[in-house]
Structures are given as C-alpha cells and as structure tokens.
Design a protein around this motif. Structure first.
Motif, PDB file in Angstrom:
ATOM      1  N   TYR A 152     -90.855  23.261  47.339  1.00 24.79           N
ATOM      2  CA  TYR A 152     -90.369  24.236  46.801  1.00 24.79           C
ATOM      3  C   TYR A 152     -89.961  25.248  48.143  1.00 24.79           C
ATOM      4  N   THR A 153     -90.868  25.390  48.970  1.00 30.25           N
ATOM      5  CA  THR A 153     -90.692  26.266  50.027  1.00 30.25           C
ATOM      6  C   THR A 153     -89.580  25.714  50.900  1.00 30.25           C
ATOM      7  N   THR A 159     -92.619  32.981  47.833  1.00 32.05           N
ATOM      8  CA  THR A 159     -93.827  33.480  46.891  1.00 32.05           C
ATOM      9  C   THR A 159     -93.528  34.786  46.766  1.00 32.05           C
ATOM     10  N   VAL A 160     -93.386  35.263  45.166  1.00 28.90           N
ATOM     11  CA  VAL A 160     -93.371  36.713  45.016  1.00 28.90           C
ATOM     12  C   VAL A 160     -94.721  37.231  44.377  1.00 28.90           C
ATOM     13  N   ALA A 161     -95.419  36.512  44.005  1.00 22.17           N
ATOM     14  CA  ALA A 161     -96.442  36.693  43.328  1.00 22.17           C
ATOM     15  C   ALA A 161     -97.733  35.820  43.127  1.00 22.17           C
ATOM     16  N   VAL A 162     -98.945  36.181  43.183  1.00 22.03           N
ATOM     17  CA  VAL A 162    -100.043  35.170  43.397  1.00 22.03           C
ATOM     18  C   VAL A 162    -100.896  35.903  42.142  1.00 22.03           C
ATOM     19  N   GLY A 163    -101.195  34.860  41.070  1.00 18.17           N
ATOM     20  CA  GLY A 163    -102.098  35.187  39.985  1.00 18.17           C
ATOM     21  C   GLY A 163    -103.472  35.226  40.152  1.00 18.17           C
ATOM     22  N   ASN A 164    -104.025  36.004  39.322  1.00 18.61           N
ATOM     23  CA  ASN A 164    -105.677  35.985  39.486  1.00 18.61           C
ATOM     24  C   ASN A 164    -106.247  35.372  38.382  1.00 18.61           C
ATOM     25  N   ASP A 165    -105.397  34.309  37.792  1.00 17.52           N
ATOM     26  CA  ASP A 165    -106.298  33.506  36.671  1.00 17.52           C
ATOM     27  C   ASP A 165    -107.038  32.433  37.391  1.00 17.52           C
ATOM     28  N   ASP A 166    -107.546  31.515  36.560  1.00 16.32           N
ATOM     29  CA  ASP A 166    -108.447  30.258  36.930  1.00 16.32           C
ATOM     30  C   ASP A 166    -107.607  29.434  37.901  1.00 16.32           C
ATOM     31  N   THR A 167    -106.352  29.396  37.699  1.00 17.54           N
ATOM     32  CA  THR A 167    -105.406  28.358  38.636  1.00 17.54           C
ATOM     33  C   THR A 167    -105.287  28.952  39.836  1.00 17.54           C
ATOM     34  N   ASN A 168    -105.064  30.403  39.889  1.00 19.53           N
ATOM     35  CA  ASN A 168    -104.492  30.819  41.071  1.00 19.53           C
ATOM     36  C   ASN A 168    -103.395  30.538  41.472  1.00 19.53           C
ATOM     37  N   ALA A 169    -102.601  30.410  40.292  1.00 19.68           N
ATOM     38  CA  ALA A 169    -101.145  30.078  40.521  1.00 19.68           C
ATOM     39  C   ALA A 169    -100.257  31.031  40.997  1.00 19.68           C
ATOM     40  N   GLN A 170     -99.207  30.682  41.847  1.00 18.57           N
ATOM     41  CA  GLN A 170     -98.119  31.612  42.385  1.00 18.57           C
ATOM     42  C   GLN A 170     -96.876  31.573  41.659  1.00 18.57           C
ATOM     43  N   THR A 171     -96.144  32.530  41.688  1.00 18.01           N
ATOM     44  CA  THR A 171     -94.631  32.662  41.132  1.00 18.01           C
ATOM     45  C   THR A 171     -94.051  32.563  42.382  1.00 18.01           C
ATOM     46  N   MET A 172     -92.934  31.690  42.372  1.00 15.95           N
ATOM     47  CA  MET A 172     -91.775  31.633  43.336  1.00 15.95           C
ATOM     48  C   MET A 172     -90.662  31.909  42.940  1.00 15.95           C
ATOM     49  N   LEU A 173     -89.637  32.296  43.889  1.00 17.66           N
ATOM     50  CA  LEU A 173     -88.259  32.775  43.417  1.00 17.66           C
ATOM     51  C   LEU A 173     -87.417  32.071  44.327  1.00 17.66           C
ATOM     52  N   LEU A 174     -86.070  31.522  43.913  1.00 20.56           N
ATOM     53  CA  LEU A 174     -85.160  31.035  44.818  1.00 20.56           C
ATOM     54  C   LEU A 174     -83.814  32.022  44.553  1.00 20.56           C
ATOM     55  N   ASP A 175     -83.457  32.832  45.618  1.00 21.25           N
ATOM     56  CA  ASP A 175     -82.135  33.602  45.475  1.00 21.25           C
ATOM     57  C   ASP A 175     -81.174  32.876  45.704  1.00 21.25           C
ATOM     58  N   LEU A 176     -80.318  32.491  44.408  1.00 20.16           N
ATOM     59  CA  LEU A 176     -79.149  31.686  44.493  1.00 20.16           C
ATOM     60  C   LEU A 176     -77.864  32.311  45.051  1.00 20.16           C
ATOM     61  N   LEU A 177     -78.150  33.592  45.301  1.00 20.00           N
ATOM     62  CA  LEU A 177     -76.895  34.428  45.745  1.00 20.00           C
ATOM     63  C   LEU A 177     -76.832  34.196  47.318  1.00 20.00           C
ATOM     64  N   THR A 178     -77.782  33.924  47.995  1.00 20.94           N
ATOM     65  CA  THR A 178     -77.931  33.557  49.515  1.00 20.94           C
ATOM     66  C   THR A 178     -78.232  32.061  49.566  1.00 20.94           C
ATOM     67  N   TRP A 179     -78.345  31.211  48.531  1.00 19.25           N
ATOM     68  CA  TRP A 179     -78.920  29.792  48.817  1.00 19.25           C
ATOM     69  C   TRP A 179     -77.831  29.128  49.074  1.00 19.25           C
ATOM     70  N   THR A 180     -77.988  28.199  50.312  1.00 20.64           N
ATOM     71  CA  THR A 180     -77.149  27.088  50.501  1.00 20.64           C
ATOM     72  C   THR A 180     -77.825  25.955  50.354  1.00 20.64           C
ATOM     73  N   GLN A 181     -76.992  24.808  49.974  1.00 22.68           N
ATOM     74  CA  GLN A 181     -77.841  23.543  49.437  1.00 22.68           C
ATOM     75  C   GLN A 181     -78.331  22.825  50.813  1.00 22.68           C
ATOM     76  N   PRO A 182     -79.538  22.785  51.224  1.00 18.48           N
ATOM     77  CA  PRO A 182     -80.117  22.034  52.182  1.00 18.48           C
ATOM     78  C   PRO A 182     -79.255  20.558  52.215  1.00 18.48           C
ATOM     79  N   GLU A 183     -79.499  20.191  53.628  1.00 15.76           N
ATOM     80  CA  GLU A 183     -78.766  18.820  53.973  1.00 15.76           C
ATOM     81  C   GLU A 183     -79.713  17.714  53.386  1.00 15.76           C
TER      82      GLU A 183
END
Length: 187
Positions: A152-153, A159-183
C-alpha cells in the motif's frame, strides 16, 4: 534437482453481482491474513461490521475487479484475487472509514497465488478505475503487522490514523487527485 512450475498468465476483469461469493472468500482471506483462521466464514457473515463489505454486492457505487488465472482447462478463467471499493456512511462505518464520499478498499488474493504481483496489479487497476470514475480518494484499514502495508505504501497510500483497538489497525488513504500509476515492477 528443482522442477520449475510454469505459472499461467493472469488477467483482470470487472467484478459483477455473480462474484459476491468470491468477494466473500477474498474478504475472509484478508481478515485471516496471518494464515490462521481467526474468523470463520460463519462468524464473518454474522458480524455486521465485516459482512457489510460484501452484503448486497453489487449496489450502486460499488466498483470491483477480479484477477483471473487464464490457464484454466478449456479456457476457463479461474478467479485468484479481487479488489473492490465500497462507500460507507457515518452510521454504518467501515474499519477504514474517512468520509461518505471516500470508498474503502478491500482486497484479497488466493494464498497459492500470492507473491506473483497479483495484489499489486489489482491495486493499480482498481485505483485507475476509481480515478476514471471521478473518485477523489480511497481508504483502507490494515493491521500494523500485515506485510501488505509495504504494498500500500509503495502504491502511494499514507497512514492517516492509527487505531487503539486490539488489532492496532491503521487507516490509510490514497489521494487519487495527485496519484499517478506507478510503473510495473520488473521481475
């Protein structure tokens, strides 16, 4: 002597209503990413916060792609992975919810087909299709120890947020307004 196994080519097609069961299978793979069955199919279907990632697929605004093994008998295309986007709202949030207009990504690859770049291809394809559909960003939730974070990185998620739950999951965001498809990566 090591015998080399020839791998079949993989293609990508749009996900349709007939793919709901396969999406459920891939959601189960995503939830059980460690390889152990932390959540059974029955438990997943009973858990409203998990089941809503696939329940009623394909509703208005849902967007998905299926990776298919093109080497099936008689030209049969065998599903081996999926990536799909679904919007949620404040009252029925997904684990990676950011806003009503930002769909959340779910993705899974059949274990026997991992490590072949299928996930990377699915991610590129779904992001490109979302961009073409005028979607400004996509989000996801991933547990901190999941090796998919590197994928994903490298695709541009941050990463825009890190949870405090048992999994300690993180929320990630992809800005498609600036995204260009990687080779594509060279093997």
């Amino acid at each position: 002597m090591t015998e080399e196994v020839k791998q079949s080519p993989v293609g990508v097609r749009d996900a349709g209503p007939e793919d709901a069961e396969f999406l459920l299978d891939m959601l189960l793979e995503a939830v059980n990413w460690t390889g152990e069955e932390r959540v059974s199919r029955k438990q997943l279907l009973r858990d409203k916060q998990l089941a809503h990632y696939v329940a009623g697929w394909q509703r208005d605004g849902d967007l998905g792609v299926i990776a298919v093994d093109l080497g099936g008998p008689g030209g049969l295309q065998i599903p081996v992975g999926a990536a799909w986007l679904r919007r949620f709202n404040q009252s029925a949030r997904g684990h990676g919810y950011i806003a009503d207009d930002i769909p959340e990504l779910s993705m899974g690859v059949v274990p026997a087909h991992r490590g072949r770049g299928i996930g990377r291809g699915l991610l590129r394809t779904i992001a490109s299709r979302a961009q073409d559909a005028g979607i400004r960003a996509i989000s996801l939730s991933v547990e901190k120890d999941n090796p998919a974070i590197a994928l994903y990185t490298s695709a541009g998620f941050r990463t825009v947020a890190v949870g405090n739950d048992d999994t300690n999951a993180q929320t990630m965001l992809l800005d498609l307004l600036t995204w260009t498809q990687p080779e594509p990566r060279q093997s």
